[in-house]
Design an enzyme around this catalytic site. Structure first.
Site, short mmCIF file in Angstrom:
data_model
loop_
_atom_site.label_atom_id
_atom_site.label_comp_id
_atom_site.label_asym_id
_atom_site.label_seq_id
_atom_site.Cartn_x
_atom_site.Cartn_y
_atom_site.Cartn_z
N CYS A 127 0.81 -1.22 0.00
CA CYS A 127 0.00 0.00 0.00
C CYS A 127 0.84 1.27 0.00
CB CYS A 127 -0.98 -0.01 1.17
SG CYS A 127 -0.20 0.02 2.82
N HIS A 175 -2.28 1.03 7.08
CA HIS A 175 -2.75 0.98 5.69
C HIS A 175 -2.98 2.39 5.17
CE1 HIS A 175 -4.26 -0.98 2.12
NE2 HIS A 175 -5.35 -0.24 2.15
N HIS A 187 -6.09 1.63 -3.88
CA HIS A 187 -5.11 1.12 -2.91
C HIS A 187 -4.61 -0.26 -3.31
CE1 HIS A 187 -7.97 -1.51 -0.27
NE2 HIS A 187 -8.38 -1.49 -1.52
#
Length: 241
Positions: A127, A175, A187
């Site tokens: 990510c 994240h 993402h």
């Protein structure tokens, strides 16, 4: 005389001017070409004024002038001009904006998630590697991991105020993704999946921070109904008018 009547009177005047500078099939001189370009510019400006006043659609005056001697090719160009009346047209995102970051990141849709991945040479991206690479492609260096990236830029108070290109950080900094607008997130999710766009289920209560690193900005827009007079003049000249 009303505004619309005045505009139409001006169109009639321009038609007579074009008749004067348009000669039957002879070699066009540089002087007559300049006179035509000047008159064409005035015609387009008059037509746009008529459109604003509610008189006609863009390109109408050009269509009306197409019957003038030596201007047979003008009708087709008038039709092309008329197509701009349906709404603004969009170009590439302005460089150095959140919208440009979105375009940069979209190149990696479908790339596999690889933990620790920060380049395609490693077979995929995680990510924060995705975020870092999208910025890098724009010539901007940002920290490598999400827990560092969550401190760059300025904080956006709420999801309702987020703009395309803002960074969405969740899981205590575990994240990060890029907000696209319209409640969508781009993402790299987790092992076994790929870089994707999905609807956001996160709320302000579950988002740790929203960061704005780049100014907001969308595609450069051209106003509806405008005509590039120079382009039309060049195309007409190429056609021998």
């Amino acid at each position: 005389m009303s505004g619309i009547a005045a505009v139409h009177a001006r169109i009639a005047e321009i038609q007579s001017q074009i008749q004067a500078v348009s000669s039957p099939p002879t070699a066009a001189s540089a002087t007559s070409g300049q006179a035509f370009a000047s008159t064409l510019s005035a015609a387009v400006a008059t037509e746009q004024a008529a459109a604003v006043l509610g008189g006609t659609t863009a390109g109408g005056a050009l269509s009306g002038l197409a019957g003038t001697t030596g201007l047979a090719g003008l009708g087709g160009l008038a039709g092309a001009a008329g197509t701009t009346t349906t709404g603004p047209t969009s170009g590439p995102a302005q460089p150095g904006t959140g919208a440009a970051l979105v375009e940069s990141a979209k190149k990696y849709l479908g790339v596999p998630y690889v933990w620790g991945g920060e380049s395609l040479a490693e077979g995929g991206l995680d990510c924060s590697g995705l975020v870092q690479l999208a910025f890098k492609d724009m010539g901007i260096d940002v920290p490598r991991v999400a827990r560092q990236q969550m401190h760059i830029g300025t904080e956006v108070p709420s999801l309702a105020q987020a703009q395309p290109g803002d960074l969405i950080v969740t899981r205590g900094g575990g994240h990060i993704g890029i907000y696209l607008g319209d409640n969508k997130l781009l993402h790299a999710p987790r092992p076994g999946e790929q870089v994707e766009i999905r609807e956001m289920f996160e709320t302000d209560a579950t988002i740790d921070t929203i960061r704005r690193v780049l100014p907001t900005g969308g595609p450069a827009q051209t106003a509806a109904g405008t005509v590039d007079v120079s382009r039309l003049a060049v195309e007409l000249a190429a056609g021998g008018l």
